[in-house]
Structures are given as C-alpha cells and as structure tokens.
Design an enzyme around this catalytic site. Structure first.
Site, PDB file in Angstrom:
ATOM      1  N   ASP A 134       0.968  -1.165   0.010  1.00 13.85           N
ATOM      2  CA  ASP A 134       0.021  -0.144   0.045  1.00 13.85           C
ATOM      3  C   ASP A 134       0.803   1.383  -0.109  1.00 13.85           C
ATOM      4  O   ASP A 134       0.547   2.280   0.431  1.00 13.85           O
ATOM      5  CB  ASP A 134      -1.041  -0.108   1.250  1.00 13.85           C
ATOM      6  CG  ASP A 134      -0.040  -0.122   2.607  1.00 13.85           C
ATOM      7  OD1 ASP A 134       1.018  -0.393   2.531  1.00 13.85           O
ATOM      8  OD2 ASP A 134      -1.033  -0.358   3.526  1.00 13.85           O
ATOM      9  N   LYS A 185       4.024   4.056  16.753  1.00 14.90           N
ATOM     10  CA  LYS A 185       3.190   5.108  17.018  1.00 14.90           C
ATOM     11  C   LYS A 185       3.287   5.925  18.295  1.00 14.90           C
ATOM     12  O   LYS A 185       2.653   5.844  19.509  1.00 14.90           O
ATOM     13  CB  LYS A 185       1.661   4.521  17.052  1.00 14.90           C
ATOM     14  CG  LYS A 185       1.364   3.862  15.691  1.00 14.90           C
ATOM     15  CD  LYS A 185      -0.172   3.261  15.642  1.00 14.90           C
ATOM     16  CE  LYS A 185      -0.348   2.882  14.379  1.00 14.90           C
ATOM     17  NZ  LYS A 185       0.124   1.566  14.004  1.00 14.90           N
ATOM     18  N   ASP A 245       1.692   6.198   1.997  1.00 16.03           N
ATOM     19  CA  ASP A 245       0.862   5.134   2.349  1.00 16.03           C
ATOM     20  C   ASP A 245      -0.573   5.471   1.704  1.00 16.03           C
ATOM     21  O   ASP A 245      -1.331   6.285   2.578  1.00 16.03           O
ATOM     22  CB  ASP A 245       0.956   5.030   4.029  1.00 16.03           C
ATOM     23  CG  ASP A 245      -0.253   3.994   4.459  1.00 16.03           C
ATOM     24  OD1 ASP A 245      -1.081   3.340   3.580  1.00 16.03           O
ATOM     25  OD2 ASP A 245      -0.089   3.648   5.717  1.00 16.03           O
TER      26      ASP A 245
HETATM   27  P1  GTP Z   1      -5.831  -1.474   7.612  1.00 16.75           P
HETATM   28  O1  GTP Z   1      -6.516  -2.377   8.160  1.00 16.75           O
HETATM   29  O2  GTP Z   1      -6.306  -0.230   6.862  1.00 16.75           O
HETATM   30  O3  GTP Z   1      -4.775  -0.997   8.657  1.00 16.75           O
HETATM   31  O4  GTP Z   1      -4.984  -1.928   6.318  1.00 16.75           O
HETATM   32  P2  GTP Z   1      -4.039  -3.473   6.296  1.00 16.75           P
HETATM   33  O5  GTP Z   1      -4.958  -4.544   6.456  1.00 16.75           O
HETATM   34  O6  GTP Z   1      -3.604  -3.341   4.723  1.00 16.75           O
HETATM   35  O7  GTP Z   1      -3.250  -3.447   7.208  1.00 16.75           O
HETATM   36  P3  GTP Z   1      -1.502  -2.449   7.297  1.00 16.75           P
HETATM   37  O8  GTP Z   1      -1.728  -1.137   6.398  1.00 16.75           O
HETATM   38  O9  GTP Z   1      -0.980  -2.559   8.634  1.00 16.75           O
HETATM   39  O10 GTP Z   1      -0.618  -3.703   6.463  1.00 16.75           O
HETATM   40  C1  GTP Z   1       0.572  -3.289   5.905  1.00 16.75           C
HETATM   41  C2  GTP Z   1       0.752  -4.225   4.535  1.00 16.75           C
HETATM   42  O11 GTP Z   1       0.880  -5.585   4.991  1.00 16.75           O
HETATM   43  C3  GTP Z   1      -0.430  -4.013   3.517  1.00 16.75           C
HETATM   44  O12 GTP Z   1      -0.046  -3.971   2.363  1.00 16.75           O
HETATM   45  C4  GTP Z   1      -1.217  -5.361   3.851  1.00 16.75           C
HETATM   46  O13 GTP Z   1      -1.856  -5.814   2.789  1.00 16.75           O
HETATM   47  C5  GTP Z   1      -0.151  -6.238   4.338  1.00 16.75           C
HETATM   48  N1  GTP Z   1      -0.701  -7.345   5.383  1.00 16.75           N
HETATM   49  C6  GTP Z   1      -0.905  -6.912   6.684  1.00 16.75           C
HETATM   50  N2  GTP Z   1      -1.400  -8.169   7.169  1.00 16.75           N
HETATM   51  C7  GTP Z   1      -1.001  -9.212   6.359  1.00 16.75           C
HETATM   52  C8  GTP Z   1      -1.088 -10.603   6.563  1.00 16.75           C
HETATM   53  O14 GTP Z   1      -1.520 -11.198   7.448  1.00 16.75           O
HETATM   54  N3  GTP Z   1      -0.595 -11.334   5.299  1.00 16.75           N
HETATM   55  C9  GTP Z   1      -0.189 -10.651   4.256  1.00 16.75           C
HETATM   56  N4  GTP Z   1       0.248 -11.414   3.224  1.00 16.75           N
HETATM   57  N5  GTP Z   1      -0.049  -9.353   4.042  1.00 16.75           N
HETATM   58  C10 GTP Z   1      -0.474  -8.655   5.171  1.00 16.75           C
END
Ligand code: GTP
Length: 375
Positions: A134, A185, A245
């Site tokens: 992202d 954070k 982001d």
């Molecule tokens: P929010 O729920 O809005 O915080 O977004 P998010 O689900 O994408 O979580 P976050 O922004 O913290 O994740 C950072 C990156 O890691 C993103 O590109 C997510 O797609 C990826 N990500 C988060 N959790 C996992 C997981 O359990 N497995 C994989 N493969 N990718 C993950």
C-alpha cells in the site's frame, strides 16, 4: 494494455538485476509484496475492491509497484495474499503484460507481515525485497541494494522522513545508519526522530529461517526486534524519495493529486491520449459547453452533458456520466458512476456504479460506497 512502462531495458539483453540505465548487475533480488491485509481504513472502498487493486488514475494500484520493481531490474515477484486473492489475480494475472513474473502465495488465514513473507519465500541464498502493498513511492531500489551491500547489512529498512510521525513506526539509527530502536506510534513526548519505517525492506534470505513457518508473525513486533537482539547487521536507508501510504481515503485521494502534479517519478501513464494536461480515453461524448480543466484523467465511454465543469485533479473512471451543469473538482469517480444535474462534487471519492442525485453536494472528504445512491 494500460500503463505498460516504456523505454525499459530489454530483459533478454539484460538478464538478472539491472540498474536504472539498464546495466546488468548480478543476482537480482526476488520481491515479495505484502498484499494480504483487509484494508479496514479504506472501507467502504475496499469492500468492493481489495486495496492492492484500488485504481489510481484508473490503473490498479499494484501496477505502480510492479513498474518500480521492473525499473530496477526486479522481475521475479511474489504476492503474499490472503484477503480477496481471486479479485487480485483476475486484475494482475501472471504479470506478463507488465514485463514481470508474478506468482501468488496464498495464506489460508492471514499470517501477519513476517509470516506472509515466510510463506512466500524460502530461506535460500540471495536477497529479497519486501514491499508493503500500500506504499506509493519512487525510491531508488538499486541504490538501496548498493547501500545494503556496501555496509555489509543483512537487513535494511527504507526510512522516510515525515512531518508528523505519531501515526507511524519510528526507527532510530546511530550516525552510521545502524538501527538502534523501534518506537511504534509514539506520543508527542516520545518522538526522538522523524524517520519512519516506510514499509520497504531488503533482507538476506537466510534470515527468513528466523520466522517460524505457518505461524502468525509480525515484521515490526517480532522479526525486527529479533534481529536487534541477535545483533544482526541491520541498517536504515534514508532517502528523500516520494513516499505515501495510500491506506486511508484522504491519502488515497492525495496520491492521485500527487501523480497528477508530477510529484511521483513513475513510468506509468494513464490510458488514452493527453492534451492540455488532460488524459482522455476512447469515445468521450462531451457537450461543446462542457469544460475540463487539467490536470485530470477521463476514462473511456464518458458522457459530459452541457455546462458541466470538470475541474483540476478530477479522475473519471470508464462509463461515467455527468448531468447538465454539474461541477466537479478534485473528485475521484470509479467506473460507471452516474451524476445527475447540477450536482457539486469536491475532493471526494465515489465507488463504482454509485448514483449521485440531482443537485446533490458531495465532499470535501466524503467517500461514497459502490452502488450507493446519494439523493
Ligand atoms: P488497515 O486495516 O487499513 O490498517 O490496512 P491493512 O490491512 O493493509 O494493514 P496494514 O496497513 O497494517 O498492512 C501493511 C501491509 O501489509 C499491507 O500491504 C497489507 O496488505 C499487508 N498485510 C497486513 N497483514 C497481512 C497478512 O497477514 N498477510 C499478508 N500477506 N499481508 C498482510
């Protein structure tokens, strides 16, 4: 094919890793893109489309990351997926059209950021570049690899300076760039540096052995502290590249403003042809009294009725129609949105096939769901 990068080195002449001028370097890293999150901050948009493929200037987001990787000679890419993997696969396929080889490592249950990397790559020799799926950036990955090698690092994190680090993970380094500490954070009083973890890592692959297979493991909370505890050579790579982001509605819209402003160095361009800083797709039916002021992107099959004003930083997806006298500025409309007469849409995001009624006022900051009807 939309947005295929142009002017890139021919992979047959430059096998392996190439720098930005196409010079071959040996042993290109593999890349793992973390694309398994649910994208809760971007809801309701991510209920319709998972975050890795939300459109940016009508191009699925991950195309920008794939173009960046390819620009730096990295063509072997694994998507670490879980949530809505089939929608992602349907959009991106095997990556051939984008000049990369894309594979999918699917987690039955999300394994967290480090667990996802372990599921996608083996702890063999060589290196792996890990990207949060992202992050919109034009960071120089070739330079990051060079810095990693020159400093004898086994792990490197791209650190980006930000004005307000409180929503992010801070990373403290010593004068040589060696990572000392992570602060997640922080409160205002706890801020000791303005460089944050930008969600792009370079790891020597044997380190993946430290991540237990098939378990939920976090990069930030488990894996990185483990590297510090073991005194593994672990460095921050600070670069003043563009970085954002895209994970909140405001930042998702801002990313498109920045792309339209030319703030992001990318080889991707919107589909269609460009004139007066407006990209226009095929078969646009525009009344002679309608006005479009760039920078803006209009997809294909668009209808603009008389006296419509499409202002700067507006993006219209395919099949959008705008009713008589409506005014838009800084509005991002996904495919097949219909806007009635005399509506005003400002600095908002509207999901596919939504209906915006006659005289409606939308924004600033509003997000309209897919198929929603705004009277
Ligand atoms: P929010 O729920 O809005 O915080 O977004 P998010 O689900 O994408 O979580 P976050 O922004 O913290 O994740 C950072 C990156 O890691 C993103 O590109 C997510 O797609 C990826 N990500 C988060 N959790 C996992 C997981 O359990 N497995 C994989 N493969 N990718 C993950």
């Amino acid at each position: 094919m939309p947005g295929v990068p142009e002017g890139l080195p021919d992979p047959r002449r430059h096998p392996g890793h190439a720098d930005q001028r196409g010079r071959a370097l040996d042993s290109a890293p593999t890349a793992v893109i973390l694309a398994g999150g649910q994208g809760t901050r971007l809801r309701p948009l991510t209920l319709a489309r998972p975050k890795p493929i939300v459109p940016l200037l009508n191009v699925p987001f991950l195309h920008y990351q794939l173009a960046l990787l390819r620009q730096h000679g990295i063509r072997d890419i694994v998507l670490a997926c879980s949530y809505r993997v089939e929608s992602i696969r349907a959009q991106l396929g095997d990556g051939r059209d984008l000049g990369v080889r894309l594979r999918y490592a699917v987690e039955a249950e999300p394994l967290g950021t480090a667990g996802g990397v372990r599921n996608a790559a083996e702890p063999t020799g060589g290196r792996v570049v890990v990207l949060n799926g992202d992050v919109l950036t034009d960071v120089d990955l070739s330079q990051m690899v060079q810095s990693h090698v020159a400093r004898g690092a086994q792990a490197s994190i791209y650190l980006t300076p930000v004005e307000d680090p409180t929503p992010y993970g801070l990373v403290e380094t010593d004068a040589d760039g060696r990572i000392l500490r992570f602060v997640e954070k922080p409160s205002r009083e706890a801020i000791t540096t303005n460089t944050i973890n930008a969600g792009i890592y370079l790891l020597n692959r044997e380190l993946l052995d430290l991540i237990p297979r098939g378990q939920v493991v976090s990069m930030e909370r488990d894996f990185f502290p483990g590297l510090l505890a073991r005194r593994i050579p672990f460095f921050g790579f600070v670069a003043r590249a563009y970085w954002l982001d895209i994970g909140s509605p405001e930042q998702y819209r801002q990313a498109q403003v920045d792309l339209l402003n030319g703030a992001v160095a990318t080889r991707l361009t919107p589909r269609g042809t460009r004139s007066d800083n407006v990209w226009v797709g095929e078969t646009v039916a525009m009344a002679s009294s309608a006005v479009v002021s760039g920078p803006a992107v209009l997809g294909s099959g668009i209808t603009l009725e008389p006296e419509v004003s499409v202002g700067p930083f507006t993006v219209l997806g395919d099949g959008v129609s705008i009713g008589r006298g409506s005014r838009l500025e800084g509005a991002i409309l996904w495919d097949h949105v219909q806007v009635g007469e005399a509506a005003v849409l400002r600095e908002c995001v509207v999901g596919s096939r939504a209906l915006i009624g006659k005289g409606a006022r939308v924004g600033p900051g509003a997000v309209v769901s897919e198929n929603e009807v705004v009277p």
